[in-house]
Design a protein around this motif. Structure first.
Motif, PDB file in Angstrom:
ATOM      1  N   ARG A  15      -0.795 -19.058  17.365  1.00  0.00           N
ATOM      2  CA  ARG A  15      -0.851 -20.541  17.340  1.00  0.00           C
ATOM      3  C   ARG A  15      -1.127 -21.206  16.208  1.00  0.00           C
ATOM      4  NH1 ARG A  15       0.773 -24.809  16.799  1.00  0.00           N
ATOM      5  NH2 ARG A  15       0.703 -26.476  18.073  1.00  0.00           N
ATOM      6  N   SER A  16      -2.329 -20.584  15.710  1.00  0.00           N
ATOM      7  CA  SER A  16      -2.876 -21.071  14.350  1.00  0.00           C
ATOM      8  C   SER A  16      -2.259 -20.654  13.091  1.00  0.00           C
ATOM      9  CB  SER A  16      -4.333 -20.497  14.322  1.00  0.00           C
ATOM     10  OG  SER A  16      -4.825 -20.679  13.176  1.00  0.00           O
ATOM     11  N   LEU A  17      -1.533 -19.575  13.093  1.00  0.00           N
ATOM     12  CA  LEU A  17      -0.607 -19.074  12.282  1.00  0.00           C
ATOM     13  C   LEU A  17       0.433 -20.220  12.229  1.00  0.00           C
ATOM     14  CD1 LEU A  17       0.613 -17.039  10.177  1.00  0.00           C
ATOM     15  CD2 LEU A  17       1.466 -15.597  12.118  1.00  0.00           C
ATOM     16  N   MET A  18       1.347 -20.250  13.232  1.00  0.00           N
ATOM     17  CA  MET A  18       2.465 -21.115  13.447  1.00  0.00           C
ATOM     18  C   MET A  18       2.137 -22.632  12.830  1.00  0.00           C
ATOM     19  SD  MET A  18       3.893 -19.618  16.832  1.00  0.00           S
ATOM     20  CE  MET A  18       4.358 -21.320  17.655  1.00  0.00           C
ATOM     21  N   ALA A  19       1.157 -23.143  13.215  1.00  0.00           N
ATOM     22  CA  ALA A  19       0.584 -24.338  12.959  1.00  0.00           C
ATOM     23  C   ALA A  19       0.418 -24.501  11.107  1.00  0.00           C
ATOM     24  CB  ALA A  19      -0.589 -24.824  13.245  1.00  0.00           C
ATOM     25  N   GLU A  20      -0.417 -23.421  10.915  1.00  0.00           N
ATOM     26  CA  GLU A  20      -0.460 -23.506   9.166  1.00  0.00           C
ATOM     27  C   GLU A  20       0.780 -23.250   8.430  1.00  0.00           C
ATOM     28  OE1 GLU A  20      -3.403 -23.497   7.607  1.00  0.00           O
ATOM     29  OE2 GLU A  20      -4.646 -23.826   9.063  1.00  0.00           O
ATOM     30  N   VAL A  21       1.736 -22.473   9.122  1.00  0.00           N
ATOM     31  CA  VAL A  21       3.100 -22.386   8.282  1.00  0.00           C
ATOM     32  C   VAL A  21       3.965 -23.505   8.459  1.00  0.00           C
ATOM     33  CG1 VAL A  21       5.217 -20.833   8.526  1.00  0.00           C
ATOM     34  CG2 VAL A  21       3.097 -19.746   8.667  1.00  0.00           C
ATOM     35  N   HIS A  22       3.800 -24.161   9.573  1.00  0.00           N
ATOM     36  CA  HIS A  22       4.520 -25.375   9.681  1.00  0.00           C
ATOM     37  C   HIS A  22       4.023 -26.397   8.733  1.00  0.00           C
ATOM     38  CE1 HIS A  22       5.051 -29.477  11.605  1.00  0.00           C
ATOM     39  NE2 HIS A  22       6.080 -28.929  11.920  1.00  0.00           N
ATOM     40  N   GLU A  23       2.712 -26.592   8.520  1.00  0.00           N
ATOM     41  CA  GLU A  23       2.126 -27.628   7.646  1.00  0.00           C
ATOM     42  C   GLU A  23       2.614 -27.124   6.453  1.00  0.00           C
ATOM     43  OE1 GLU A  23       0.801 -30.540   8.338  1.00  0.00           O
ATOM     44  OE2 GLU A  23       1.538 -30.213  10.298  1.00  0.00           O
ATOM     45  N   ALA A  24       2.636 -25.820   5.793  1.00  0.00           N
ATOM     46  CA  ALA A  24       2.841 -25.375   4.622  1.00  0.00           C
ATOM     47  C   ALA A  24       4.306 -25.855   4.105  1.00  0.00           C
ATOM     48  CB  ALA A  24       2.531 -23.820   4.411  1.00  0.00           C
ATOM     49  N   VAL A  25       5.078 -25.794   5.189  1.00  0.00           N
ATOM     50  CA  VAL A  25       6.854 -26.210   5.126  1.00  0.00           C
ATOM     51  C   VAL A  25       6.833 -27.524   4.570  1.00  0.00           C
ATOM     52  CG1 VAL A  25       9.170 -26.040   6.021  1.00  0.00           C
ATOM     53  CG2 VAL A  25       7.411 -24.057   6.089  1.00  0.00           C
ATOM     54  N   VAL A  26       6.077 -28.136   5.662  1.00  0.00           N
ATOM     55  CA  VAL A  26       6.161 -29.748   5.540  1.00  0.00           C
ATOM     56  C   VAL A  26       5.893 -30.068   4.022  1.00  0.00           C
ATOM     57  CG1 VAL A  26       5.386 -31.940   6.370  1.00  0.00           C
ATOM     58  CG2 VAL A  26       6.183 -30.105   7.922  1.00  0.00           C
ATOM     59  N   ARG A  27       4.564 -29.778   3.765  1.00  0.00           N
ATOM     60  CA  ARG A  27       4.143 -29.782   2.337  1.00  0.00           C
ATOM     61  C   ARG A  27       5.021 -29.234   1.139  1.00  0.00           C
ATOM     62  NH1 ARG A  27      -0.941 -27.920   4.510  1.00  0.00           N
ATOM     63  NH2 ARG A  27      -0.404 -26.325   3.155  1.00  0.00           N
ATOM     64  N   ALA A  28       5.635 -28.425   1.167  1.00  0.00           N
ATOM     65  CA  ALA A  28       6.280 -27.698   0.142  1.00  0.00           C
ATOM     66  C   ALA A  28       7.350 -28.546  -0.135  1.00  0.00           C
ATOM     67  CB  ALA A  28       6.298 -26.154   0.462  1.00  0.00           C
ATOM     68  N   ILE A  29       8.116 -28.794   0.921  1.00  0.00           N
ATOM     69  CA  ILE A  29       9.511 -29.360   0.570  1.00  0.00           C
ATOM     70  C   ILE A  29       9.640 -30.546   1.232  1.00  0.00           C
ATOM     71  CG2 ILE A  29      10.425 -26.903   0.558  1.00  0.00           C
ATOM     72  CD1 ILE A  29      11.867 -27.371   3.234  1.00  0.00           C
ATOM     73  N   ASP A  30       8.762 -31.110   1.517  1.00  0.00           N
ATOM     74  CA  ASP A  30       8.774 -32.490   2.122  1.00  0.00           C
ATOM     75  C   ASP A  30       9.735 -32.944   3.218  1.00  0.00           C
ATOM     76  OD1 ASP A  30       7.680 -35.243   2.215  1.00  0.00           O
ATOM     77  OD2 ASP A  30       9.332 -36.157   0.947  1.00  0.00           O
ATOM     78  N   ALA A  31       9.570 -31.798   3.938  1.00  0.00           N
ATOM     79  CA  ALA A  31      10.548 -31.586   5.235  1.00  0.00           C
ATOM     80  C   ALA A  31       9.748 -32.511   6.474  1.00  0.00           C
ATOM     81  CB  ALA A  31      10.540 -30.275   5.944  1.00  0.00           C
ATOM     82  N   PRO A  32      10.759 -33.093   7.169  1.00  0.00           N
ATOM     83  CA  PRO A  32      10.265 -34.069   8.220  1.00  0.00           C
ATOM     84  C   PRO A  32       9.750 -33.026   9.318  1.00  0.00           C
ATOM     85  CG  PRO A  32      12.758 -34.486   7.877  1.00  0.00           C
ATOM     86  CD  PRO A  32      12.359 -33.351   6.831  1.00  0.00           C
ATOM     87  N   PRO A  33       8.531 -33.194   9.829  1.00  0.00           N
ATOM     88  CA  PRO A  33       7.658 -32.310  10.641  1.00  0.00           C
ATOM     89  C   PRO A  33       8.602 -31.881  11.970  1.00  0.00           C
ATOM     90  CG  PRO A  33       6.122 -33.950   9.881  1.00  0.00           C
ATOM     91  CD  PRO A  33       7.648 -34.328   9.426  1.00  0.00           C
ATOM     92  N   ALA A  34       9.364 -32.823  12.547  1.00  0.00           N
ATOM     93  CA  ALA A  34      10.011 -32.331  13.617  1.00  0.00           C
ATOM     94  C   ALA A  34      11.404 -31.634  13.285  1.00  0.00           C
ATOM     95  CB  ALA A  34      10.791 -33.852  14.369  1.00  0.00           C
ATOM     96  N   SER A  35      11.531 -31.413  12.126  1.00  0.00           N
ATOM     97  CA  SER A  35      12.856 -30.544  11.598  1.00  0.00           C
ATOM     98  C   SER A  35      12.216 -29.097  11.417  1.00  0.00           C
ATOM     99  CB  SER A  35      13.362 -30.956  10.504  1.00  0.00           C
ATOM    100  OG  SER A  35      12.739 -30.785   9.126  1.00  0.00           O
ATOM    101  N   VAL A  36      10.924 -28.879  11.369  1.00  0.00           N
ATOM    102  CA  VAL A  36      10.597 -27.408  10.975  1.00  0.00           C
ATOM    103  C   VAL A  36      10.638 -26.464  12.269  1.00  0.00           C
ATOM    104  CG1 VAL A  36       8.753 -25.980   9.898  1.00  0.00           C
ATOM    105  CG2 VAL A  36       9.336 -28.370   9.014  1.00  0.00           C
ATOM    106  N   ARG A  37      10.947 -25.261  12.036  1.00  0.00           N
ATOM    107  CA  ARG A  37      11.200 -24.393  13.030  1.00  0.00           C
ATOM    108  C   ARG A  37      10.099 -22.977  12.797  1.00  0.00           C
ATOM    109  NH1 ARG A  37      13.039 -28.465  14.778  1.00  0.00           N
ATOM    110  NH2 ARG A  37      14.606 -28.808  16.206  1.00  0.00           N
TER     111      ARG A  37
END
Length: 65
Positions: free
Chosen positions: A18-40
């Motif tokens: 769960r921690s890994l998933m959360a960290e990767v999610h946040e990294a994608v949001v930050r790196a490409i300015d993706a809307p959080p709800a769109s990241v899988r």
């Protein structure tokens, strides 16, 4: 919609996954300015008997230690 797939050997706790998933999610949001709800984020846990590295499975390497 960004989709990140990670293969990891079995053996981690649900909390670690769960921690890994959360960290990767946040990294994608930050790196490409993706809307959080769109990241899988998908985690594929592979049995150590089905992961070969250097000619030996991870299970064989663990048994040899």
């Amino acid at each position: 919609m960004p989709l990140v797939q990670i293969s990891i050997a079995e053996g981690r706790s649900d909390a670690e996954i769960r921690s890994l998933m959360a960290e990767v999610h946040e990294a994608v949001v930050r790196a490409i300015d993706a809307p959080p709800a769109s990241v899988r984020v998908l985690i594929n846990q592979v049995p150590t008997t089905q992961w070969l590295s250097g000619g030996e499975t991870l299970a064989e390497k663990a048994a040899a230690r």
